[in-house]
Enzyme design. Structure first.
Site, PDB file in Angstrom:
ATOM      1  N   ARG A  55       0.840  -1.201   0.000  1.00  0.00           N
ATOM      2  CA  ARG A  55       0.000   0.000   0.000  1.00  0.00           C
ATOM      3  C   ARG A  55       0.872   1.247   0.000  1.00  0.00           C
ATOM      4  O   ARG A  55       1.840   1.329   0.743  1.00  0.00           O
ATOM      5  CB  ARG A  55      -0.911   0.025   1.226  1.00  0.00           C
ATOM      6  CG  ARG A  55      -2.052  -0.962   1.188  1.00  0.00           C
ATOM      7  CD  ARG A  55      -2.973  -0.784   2.383  1.00  0.00           C
ATOM      8  NE  ARG A  55      -2.270  -0.992   3.648  1.00  0.00           N
ATOM      9  CZ  ARG A  55      -1.857  -0.027   4.454  1.00  0.00           C
ATOM     10  NH1 ARG A  55      -2.052   1.248   4.134  1.00  0.00           N
ATOM     11  NH2 ARG A  55      -1.233  -0.312   5.579  1.00  0.00           N
ATOM     12  N   LYS A 196      -8.501  -2.488   0.256  1.00  0.00           N
ATOM     13  CA  LYS A 196      -8.529  -1.549   1.371  1.00  0.00           C
ATOM     14  C   LYS A 196      -9.388  -0.323   1.073  1.00  0.00           C
ATOM     15  O   LYS A 196      -9.852   0.352   2.005  1.00  0.00           O
ATOM     16  CB  LYS A 196      -7.109  -1.129   1.737  1.00  0.00           C
ATOM     17  CG  LYS A 196      -6.298  -2.243   2.402  1.00  0.00           C
ATOM     18  CD  LYS A 196      -7.002  -2.815   3.640  1.00  0.00           C
ATOM     19  CE  LYS A 196      -6.111  -3.820   4.362  1.00  0.00           C
ATOM     20  NZ  LYS A 196      -6.832  -4.485   5.479  1.00  0.00           N
ATOM     21  N   HIS A 215     -10.759  -3.900  11.808  1.00  0.00           N
ATOM     22  CA  HIS A 215      -9.626  -4.438  11.055  1.00  0.00           C
ATOM     23  C   HIS A 215      -9.163  -5.666  11.815  1.00  0.00           C
ATOM     24  O   HIS A 215      -8.232  -5.615  12.611  1.00  0.00           O
ATOM     25  CB  HIS A 215      -8.519  -3.392  10.954  1.00  0.00           C
ATOM     26  CG  HIS A 215      -7.378  -3.811  10.078  1.00  0.00           C
ATOM     27  ND1 HIS A 215      -6.089  -3.407  10.283  1.00  0.00           N
ATOM     28  CD2 HIS A 215      -7.346  -4.602   8.982  1.00  0.00           C
ATOM     29  CE1 HIS A 215      -5.301  -3.919   9.351  1.00  0.00           C
ATOM     30  NE2 HIS A 215      -6.046  -4.656   8.559  1.00  0.00           N
ATOM     31  N   SER A 233      -1.336  -5.334   9.280  1.00  0.00           N
ATOM     32  CA  SER A 233      -0.803  -6.312   8.346  1.00  0.00           C
ATOM     33  C   SER A 233       0.519  -6.873   8.857  1.00  0.00           C
ATOM     34  O   SER A 233       1.391  -6.132   9.316  1.00  0.00           O
ATOM     35  CB  SER A 233      -0.589  -5.658   6.979  1.00  0.00           C
ATOM     36  OG  SER A 233      -0.039  -6.560   6.071  1.00  0.00           O
ATOM     37  N   LYS A 237      -2.990 -11.947  11.755  1.00  0.00           N
ATOM     38  CA  LYS A 237      -4.445 -12.112  11.711  1.00  0.00           C
ATOM     39  C   LYS A 237      -4.846 -13.314  10.856  1.00  0.00           C
ATOM     40  O   LYS A 237      -5.636 -14.154  11.265  1.00  0.00           O
ATOM     41  CB  LYS A 237      -5.117 -10.849  11.161  1.00  0.00           C
ATOM     42  CG  LYS A 237      -4.978  -9.613  12.015  1.00  0.00           C
ATOM     43  CD  LYS A 237      -5.903  -8.499  11.562  1.00  0.00           C
ATOM     44  CE  LYS A 237      -5.845  -8.214  10.073  1.00  0.00           C
ATOM     45  NZ  LYS A 237      -4.506  -7.842   9.590  1.00  0.00           N
ATOM     46  N   THR A 238      -4.310 -13.355   9.637  1.00  0.00           N
ATOM     47  CA  THR A 238      -4.678 -14.436   8.721  1.00  0.00           C
ATOM     48  C   THR A 238      -4.182 -15.777   9.235  1.00  0.00           C
ATOM     49  O   THR A 238      -4.919 -16.769   9.260  1.00  0.00           O
ATOM     50  CB  THR A 238      -4.098 -14.163   7.322  1.00  0.00           C
ATOM     51  OG1 THR A 238      -4.610 -12.918   6.831  1.00  0.00           O
ATOM     52  CG2 THR A 238      -4.465 -15.276   6.355  1.00  0.00           C
ATOM     53  N   ASP A 252      -9.727 -10.584   7.712  1.00  0.00           N
ATOM     54  CA  ASP A 252      -9.204  -9.216   7.752  1.00  0.00           C
ATOM     55  C   ASP A 252     -10.213  -8.118   8.092  1.00  0.00           C
ATOM     56  O   ASP A 252      -9.859  -7.170   8.756  1.00  0.00           O
ATOM     57  CB  ASP A 252      -8.561  -8.886   6.403  1.00  0.00           C
ATOM     58  CG  ASP A 252      -7.690  -7.645   6.446  1.00  0.00           C
ATOM     59  OD1 ASP A 252      -6.898  -7.507   7.388  1.00  0.00           O
ATOM     60  OD2 ASP A 252      -7.799  -6.810   5.538  1.00  0.00           O
ATOM     61  N   ARG A 317       2.156 -11.749  -1.707  1.00  0.00           N
ATOM     62  CA  ARG A 317       0.778 -12.000  -1.274  1.00  0.00           C
ATOM     63  C   ARG A 317       0.082 -13.034  -2.148  1.00  0.00           C
ATOM     64  O   ARG A 317       0.451 -13.258  -3.292  1.00  0.00           O
ATOM     65  CB  ARG A 317      -0.030 -10.698  -1.366  1.00  0.00           C
ATOM     66  CG  ARG A 317       0.372  -9.622  -0.381  1.00  0.00           C
ATOM     67  CD  ARG A 317      -0.349  -9.789   0.925  1.00  0.00           C
ATOM     68  NE  ARG A 317      -0.006  -8.766   1.899  1.00  0.00           N
ATOM     69  CZ  ARG A 317      -0.654  -8.600   3.049  1.00  0.00           C
ATOM     70  NH1 ARG A 317      -1.668  -9.382   3.349  1.00  0.00           N
ATOM     71  NH2 ARG A 317      -0.287  -7.677   3.899  1.00  0.00           N
TER      72      ARG A 317
END
Length: 522
Positions: A55, A196, A215, A233, A237-238, A252, A317
Site C-alpha cells: 500500500r 482496502k 480491522h 498487516s 491475523k490471517t 481481515d 501476497r
C-alpha cells in the site's frame, strides 16, 4: 442490465470490449492472453506488480467536499484533495480507458444482509478483476440481474498522475469521494489498494448503522464461540485465525452488530513470505487455480515457488476465495464475540507474548494500536519500525478514532468478552516468537484455559501475565527472562513505556481511568 450503458454513465465509452462478472477461469485466460502473468505448478495466476508492492499510504486522499468536510478526521492519514482535482483526474482516467478492454465485477461487502453494500469494481486488468472477484462476496444470478451499486471503484494502474498538474504526491493516487460514492486508483497495480478502498468505505458507512467496523480476523469454535483478532498487516491475523480446530469467518475485515460478527469479504489476502506447508497449511494449500499470487519468486521452468526469496517483495501476497480454506464458515457470520485479541509485533522485544487486559487497559491498548510496521507492507518500510496505529487500523478510518474506540468498548462491556494482548513479534533472544508457541497461547485463551490459571502483573505495563500455558516454555512468558542483559531490558522497557505515554497525549480527553491504565514510566 446493459453494462455498457452503466459504464457510459460513468463516462467510460468506446471500450474495446466490456466483460462483466466473468468466472475465475475466464479471467485467468484473459490475463494470460494479455500477458499479465503466468501459471504456477499448482495453477495459480502469478503476477508482478512492479514498483508498488504494498500500500502506498502517502498517496491516499479523501475529497474535501462540503457534504463530508465536518465528518472526516483530517490529518496526516486522511489527507484532503479538492473536488476540482478529483474531477480532473477522474476525467483523464475514463478517457484513458477508451479503446481498452474493461473488466467489471459487481459484488458485495458485508455478509449480514441487513448491512450489505453493493460495489461495482471497474478494472483495466483482468488479473485485478479476478482478485476482487475472489475477495468480495459474489452475487447470485438473480442478484446480478437486479444489481444496483452503492459505491464504484475504478482501478487503472496504467494511468500515471502528474503531481505538478494533478495535485498528487506521485504518479500513484488512491482517492475516495464519499459524497459521489466513488473511488479512483491510479498508478499502482498492487491489488491490496482495491481491497482496502472497500474497507475504508465500509468504515465510513457502518458506524451510521450502529455496526462497529473492525480491522480484524474472526473465527468460530464448535460451541459457537466467536473470537476476533485485531492487528495491522503482518501481525498474524490471517495465520492465527486459520485454525484447523475452528471455522474461519474471515481473515481481515468484519463488522460487529448487535446480533453477530460478520465478514465484509468473501476471500482472504495472505502474506507469502516464508510460507510453509508445515506452519500454515491452510494458506499454503489455497495457492491453486483461482488464486492470484503477487510478487512471489517462481522458477520459470518448474513453476515452483520459492517463498523464502524476497527479491521481488517482502510483502508477497496471495488472494483466494474463503472456500479454499477447508473449515471456513461459508455464511461469513458468527455469534457475538466472546474473546477479543489484540495482535502486535513488538520490535523492542519487551512485551509479554500474551497478557490479559481489564476494561480500561483494553481501551488504552486499543486506542494506542501499538505494533511494528513490517518490511514491505508499505512503500519505504525496509525493516520493522515501532509505530502506533489508532484502533489497529488508522490508515483505513475516515472518522474520528475516538468513535471507533468507544464502539469497541461498548461492545466489550455489554458482552463481557475477555480481551488479550498477544505479541507475535520478538523477545530477548532477538528472534521472533515461534508460531507454535503463539498458537498454543491463543488456543488457551479461546478455550478458557487461561482463565483457570494464575497470573502475575507486569510491573511496567500493568497487564496480567499467565504463569504457565500448556505447550509453551514457562521462561518465555515473562519477557525479562529471555534477556541476558537485564540492564538493556530495563532500558528498552522504559523506552517503549515512554513511547506509549507520549503517543497517548493526543487522547487527553480520554477518561482518567483509561489514561491511568497505561504503562508506568520509571
Amino acid at each position: 442490465m446493459n453494462i455498457e450503458n452503466k459504464l457510459a454513465e460513468l463516462g467510460i465509452i468506446n471500450a474495446a470490449a466490456v466483460y462483466r462478472n466473468l468466472t475465475p477461469a475466464q479471467l485467468t485466460e484473459h490475463a494470460l492472453r494479455r500477458g499479465e502473468g503466468t501459471l504456477s505448478l499448482t495453477g495459480a495466476l502469478v503476477v508482478k506488480t512492479g514498483k508498488y508492492t504494498g500500500r502506498s499510504a502517502n498517496d491516499k486522499f479523501i475529497v474535501d467536499s462540503e457534504g463530508v468536510h465536518d465528518e472526516i478526521a483530517w490529518g496526516s492519514v486522511n489527507k484532503p484533495i479538492s473536488q476540482e482535482k478529483f474531477d480532473a483526474i477522474y476525467s483523464k482516467i475514463v478517457a484513458y480507458l477508451q479503446n481498452k478492454e474493461v473488466f467489471v465485477f459487481d459484488g458485495f461487502a458485508g455478509a449480514d444482509p441487513a448491512h450489505t453494500k453493493a460495489f461495482r469494481i471497474v478494472n483495466e486488468l483482468a488479473s485485478q478483476n479476478m482478485f476482487i472477484h475472489q475477495l468480495l462476496r459474489r452475487p447470485t444470478a438473480d442478484q446480478l440481474e437486479s444489481f444496483e451499486e452503492d459505491f464504484t471503484i475504478i482501478a487503472a494502474p496504467g494511468f500515471k498522475c502528474i503531481p505538478e498538474i494533478d495535485g498528487t504526491r506521485s504518479e500513484a493516487a488512491i482517492i475516495i469521494d464519499y459524497e459521489k460514492k466513488m473511488v479512483i486508483i491510479a498508478g499502482s497495480q498492487y491489488a491490496g489498494e482495491i481491497k482496502k478502498s472497500v474497507f475504508s468505505v465500509m468504515n465510513y458507512l457502518m458506524p451510521k448503522e450502529g455496526v462497529f467496523p473492525m480491522h480484524c480476523s474472526a473465527n468460530i469454535g464448535e460451541a459457537g464461540d466467536s473470537a476476533v483478532f485485531f492487528g495491522l498487516s503482518g501481525t498474524g491475523k490471517t495465520t492465527l485465525s486459520a485454525d484447523p480446530n475452528r471455522k474461519l469467518i474471515g481473515d481481515d475485515e468484519h463488522g460487529w452488530s448487535d446480533t453477530s460478527v460478520f465478514n465484509f469479504e468473501g476471500g482472504c489476502y495472505a502474506k507469502c513470505i516464508n510460507l510453509s506447508a508445515e506452519n500454515e497449511p491452510e494458506i499454503y494449500n489455497a495457492i491453486k487455480f483461482g488464486s492470484l499470487v503477487e510478487n512471489v519468486v517462481m522458477d520459470p521452468e518448474t513453476r515452483e515457488f520459492d517463498f523464502d526469496d524476497d527479491s521481488l517483495a517482502v510483502n508477497s501476497r496471495v488472494g483466494y476465495p474463503i472456500e479454499y480454506i477447508p473449515n471456513a464458515e461459508r455464511a461469513g457470520m458468527g455469534g457475538i464475540p466472546r474473546t477479543v485479541i489484540f495482535l502486535t509485533a513488538d520490535a523492542y522485544g519487551v512485551l509479554p507474548p500474551i497478557s490479559k487486559l481489564d476494561k480500561n487497559q483494553a481501551a488504552y491498548y486499543f486506542m494506542s494500536g501499538f505494533t511494528s510496521k513490517l518490511a514491505g507492507t508499505e512503500i519505504g518500510v525496509k525493516e520493522p519500525v515501532p509505530t502506533f496505529s489508532t484502533c489497529f487500523g488508522e490508515p483505513f478510518l475516515p472518522l474520528d478514532p475516538a468513535l471507533y474506540a468507544k464502539m469497541l468498548m461498548d461492545k466489550v462491556e455489554s458482552t463481557g468478552a475477555n480481551v488479550y494482548l498477544v505479541n507475535t513479534g520478538w523477545n530477548g533472544t532477538g528472534e521472533r516468537i515461534k508460531l507454535r508457541f503463539t498458537r498454543a497461547m491463543v488456543t488457551a485463551a479461546l478455550t478458557g484455559a487461561l482463565e483457570k490459571g494464575e497470573f502475575t502483573v507486569d510491573p511496567v505495563f500493568g497487564v496480567a501475565i499467565p504463569k504457565e500455558i500448556e505447550g509453551v516454555p514457562t521462561e518465555i512468558l515473562v519477557p525479562e527472562n529471555t534477556w541476558e542483559d537485564k540492564a538493556a531490558f530495563a532500558e528498552k522497557v522504559n523506552t517503549l513505556a515512554k513511547s506509549f505515554v507520549e503517543n497517548f497525549k493526543k487522547y487527553a480527553n480520554a477518561a482518567p481511568e483509561v489514561i491511568a491504565a497505561g504503562p508506568k514510566v520509571k
